[in-house]
Design a protein around this motif. Structure first.
Motif, PDB file in Angstrom:
ATOM      1  N   UNK A 159       0.799  -1.216   0.000  1.00 19.50           N
ATOM      2  CA  UNK A 159       0.000   0.000   0.000  1.00 19.50           C
ATOM      3  C   UNK A 159       0.834   1.269   0.000  1.00 19.50           C
ATOM      4  N   UNK A 160       2.148   1.112  -0.101  1.00 22.27           N
ATOM      5  CA  UNK A 160       3.063   2.256  -0.011  1.00 22.27           C
ATOM      6  C   UNK A 160       3.981   2.340  -1.240  1.00 22.27           C
ATOM      7  N   UNK A 161       3.506   1.792  -2.348  1.00 21.24           N
ATOM      8  CA  UNK A 161       4.364   1.651  -3.537  1.00 21.24           C
ATOM      9  C   UNK A 161       4.781   2.989  -4.148  1.00 21.24           C
ATOM     10  N   UNK A 190       1.847   3.641 -10.717  1.00 21.97           N
ATOM     11  CA  UNK A 190       1.539   3.248  -9.341  1.00 21.97           C
ATOM     12  C   UNK A 190       0.390   4.084  -8.776  1.00 21.97           C
ATOM     13  N   UNK A 191       0.385   5.374  -9.094  1.00 25.05           N
ATOM     14  CA  UNK A 191      -0.712   6.243  -8.661  1.00 25.05           C
ATOM     15  C   UNK A 191      -2.019   5.763  -9.270  1.00 25.05           C
ATOM     16  N   UNK A 192      -1.995   5.472 -10.566  1.00 23.81           N
ATOM     17  CA  UNK A 192      -3.184   5.007 -11.267  1.00 23.81           C
ATOM     18  C   UNK A 192      -3.665   3.669 -10.703  1.00 23.81           C
ATOM     19  N   UNK A 193      -2.734   2.783 -10.416  1.00 20.72           N
ATOM     20  CA  UNK A 193      -3.085   1.490  -9.832  1.00 20.72           C
ATOM     21  C   UNK A 193      -3.778   1.656  -8.488  1.00 20.72           C
ATOM     22  N   UNK A 194      -3.277   2.579  -7.656  1.00 21.93           N
ATOM     23  CA  UNK A 194      -3.899   2.851  -6.360  1.00 21.93           C
ATOM     24  C   UNK A 194      -5.323   3.384  -6.546  1.00 21.93           C
TER      25      UNK A 194
END
Length: 200
Positions: A159-161, A190-194
């Protein structure tokens, strides 16, 4: 191929690229609890995620990102520090850096999230010992006296990627970098995945 598969493939490519560029000693993820995926803060609150990278030559990399309740990026930052220390101190320094940048940007209602369980435990309980680590914990807690609402949350590495990738990138820039309402292209997947996970 669906959107999530494309994102996962892009994330894997970025991971391989980052590993090839620099081989830091990984800061070990905390054992135990913590959420596995990034979750948005409540309305009117901004969430800071921070992370540290410790390189073999003693260089430390700091990464931080601030997002709102929609998962939108408010700011991102990375910095490097020349001089070795243990991983807990590096994580605390990264958190202090990210909070400082957010407060200087005018944010006042903040949740700090890290995958360092020791740091979050000390911050939540206000534990101060006679150590360099505790001096940094005290520095972070002092932001509350600046009319800042500051809460703390533990998250697992998964959760901190975004913060992790920013910490890895710090060595590329070799100086303080701050992005307002954007992130470097290497971090965008990574932002988009979150954001996708948040809305799943």
């Amino acid at each position: 191929m669906d959107a999530l598969s494309v994102i996962e493939k892009a994330v894997n490519i970025v991971n391989e690229y980052q590993a090839a560029r620099a081989e830091p000693k990984e800061v070990p993820p905390a054992a135990g609890g913590g959420q596995k995926i990034w979750q948005a803060p409540t309305s009117g609150t901004f969430k800071i995620n921070s992370d540290a990278a410790v390189y073999g030559d003693g260089t430390l990399g700091f990464g931080g990102i601030v997002r709102d309740e929609m998962g939108e990026v408010m700011l991102a930052t990375c910095d490097v520090y020349e001089g070795g220390c243990d991983t807990d101190v590096a994580e605390a320094m990264a958190a202090r850096h990210a909070v400082k940048v957010a407060v200087e940007a005018g944010l006042r209602n903040i949740v700090l999230e890290s995958d360092c369980l020791k740091l979050i435990t000390h911050l939540k309980k206000g534990l101060l010992e006679n150590s360099g680590f505790s001096l940094i914990v005290k520095d972070i807690l002092l932001f509350r006296s600046s009319n800042v609402s500051l809460a703390f949350n533990h998250v697992r590495r998964e959760g901190n990627r975004v913060a992790h990738q920013l910490a890895q990138m710090s060595r590329t820039f070799r100086e303080l970098r701050v992005w307002i309402e954007e992130v470097p292209n290497e971090v965008w997947t990574y932002v988009l995945s979150d954001m996708i996970s948040m809305n799943a």
